[in-house]
Design a protein around this motif. Structure first.
Motif, mmCIF file in Angstrom:
data_model
loop_
_atom_site.group_PDB
_atom_site.id
_atom_site.type_symbol
_atom_site.label_atom_id
_atom_site.label_comp_id
_atom_site.label_asym_id
_atom_site.label_seq_id
_atom_site.Cartn_x
_atom_site.Cartn_y
_atom_site.Cartn_z
ATOM 1 N N GLU A 25 -25.328 91.462 -22.682
ATOM 2 C CA GLU A 25 -25.093 92.847 -22.243
ATOM 3 C C GLU A 25 -24.024 92.932 -21.162
ATOM 4 O O GLU A 25 -23.293 93.920 -21.096
ATOM 5 C CB GLU A 25 -26.390 93.498 -21.764
ATOM 6 N N HIS A 28 -20.886 93.079 -23.026
ATOM 7 C CA HIS A 28 -20.650 94.382 -23.653
ATOM 8 C C HIS A 28 -20.345 95.472 -22.633
ATOM 9 O O HIS A 28 -19.774 96.503 -22.986
ATOM 10 C CB HIS A 28 -21.856 94.804 -24.490
ATOM 11 N N ASP A 30 -22.499 97.435 -21.097
ATOM 12 C CA ASP A 30 -23.437 98.566 -21.151
ATOM 13 C C ASP A 30 -24.443 98.434 -20.007
ATOM 14 O O ASP A 30 -25.440 97.720 -20.110
ATOM 15 C CB ASP A 30 -24.140 98.581 -22.508
ATOM 16 N N GLN A 33 -28.184 99.568 -20.770
ATOM 17 C CA GLN A 33 -28.923 98.588 -21.571
ATOM 18 C C GLN A 33 -29.251 97.356 -20.731
ATOM 19 O O GLN A 33 -30.324 96.775 -20.867
ATOM 20 C CB GLN A 33 -28.122 98.189 -22.826
ATOM 21 N N LEU A 34 -28.349 96.987 -19.829
ATOM 22 C CA LEU A 34 -28.580 95.853 -18.932
ATOM 23 C C LEU A 34 -29.777 96.128 -18.021
ATOM 24 O O LEU A 34 -30.643 95.262 -17.841
ATOM 25 C CB LEU A 34 -27.317 95.582 -18.109
ATOM 26 N N GLU A 165 -27.983 96.474 -11.635
ATOM 27 C CA GLU A 165 -28.972 96.534 -12.714
ATOM 28 C C GLU A 165 -30.323 95.966 -12.309
ATOM 29 O O GLU A 165 -31.266 95.969 -13.077
ATOM 30 C CB GLU A 165 -28.462 95.800 -13.960
#
Length: 179
Positions: A25, A28, A30, A33-34, A165
């Motif tokens: 993640e 990516h 994001d 999402q992380l 995150e």
């Protein structure tokens, strides 16, 4: 204590799996999402820790009292070692997502410093046993448990400070949990 140490193999496998998801993640980009993956991993680790703790407490006390050949005067010390070992295991299990986050972000210098501090701390605890006036086994188990808690709190504080995150929010995503 030995059975609890055996469970650390599980921690290593879980750390690798969580690190893989986090790294994917991060690649990516994001962030939502992380955060979801981090929170889900905390929830999974918490459930596993509670299950293992409760089962091990029940079975461990029974095993100590019914099956092990321990002199009666050492039963108290063996119970303390069981409790401290289980608590230490749960602390380690709950810190797996934080360790995985450090690895996923490739903060290897932090990881290395903490590993050196852990090794020196455990050596210091071993040397302190000689100075103990009470039950050395209980003293060792308590110090090791306390030291593990402090080191893992350092991980939590570092991750909360460095990684956005790293804010836990209860997430129940059945599909993500299965993965």
């Amino acid at each position: 204590g030995g059975v609890v140490a055996m469970f650390s193999v599980i921690s290593s496998s879980l750390s690798n799996a969580i690190s893989r998801f986090l790294t994917f993640e991060i690649g990516h980009g994001d962030k939502e999402q992380l955060k979801k993956i981090f929170s889900t991993s905390i929830t999974i680790q918490f459930v596993i820790a509670i299950i293992i703790f409760l089962l091990s407490e029940i079975i461990g006390i029974w095993f100590i009292e019914a099956k092990m050949q321990i002199p009666p005067e050492r039963l108290n010390a063996s119970r303390w070692v069981l409790h401290c070992s289980l608590f230490t295991f749960c602390i380690n299990l709950l810190s797996v997502p934080y360790n995985a986050l450090v690895i996923a972000h490739e903060r290897m210098s932090f990881f290395a410093y903490i590993s050196v501090i852990e090794a020196v701390g455990k050596l210091a605890i071993s040397l302190l046993i000689a100075k103990c006036q009470g039950d050395r086994l209980i003293f060792y188990a308590l110090l090791l448990c306390l030291f593990t808690l402090i080191v893992k709190l350092v991980y939590v504080v570092y991750c909360n400070h460095k990684f956005k995150e790293c804010k836990y929010k209860f997430v129940f995503d059945k599909q993500l949990m299965k993965q």
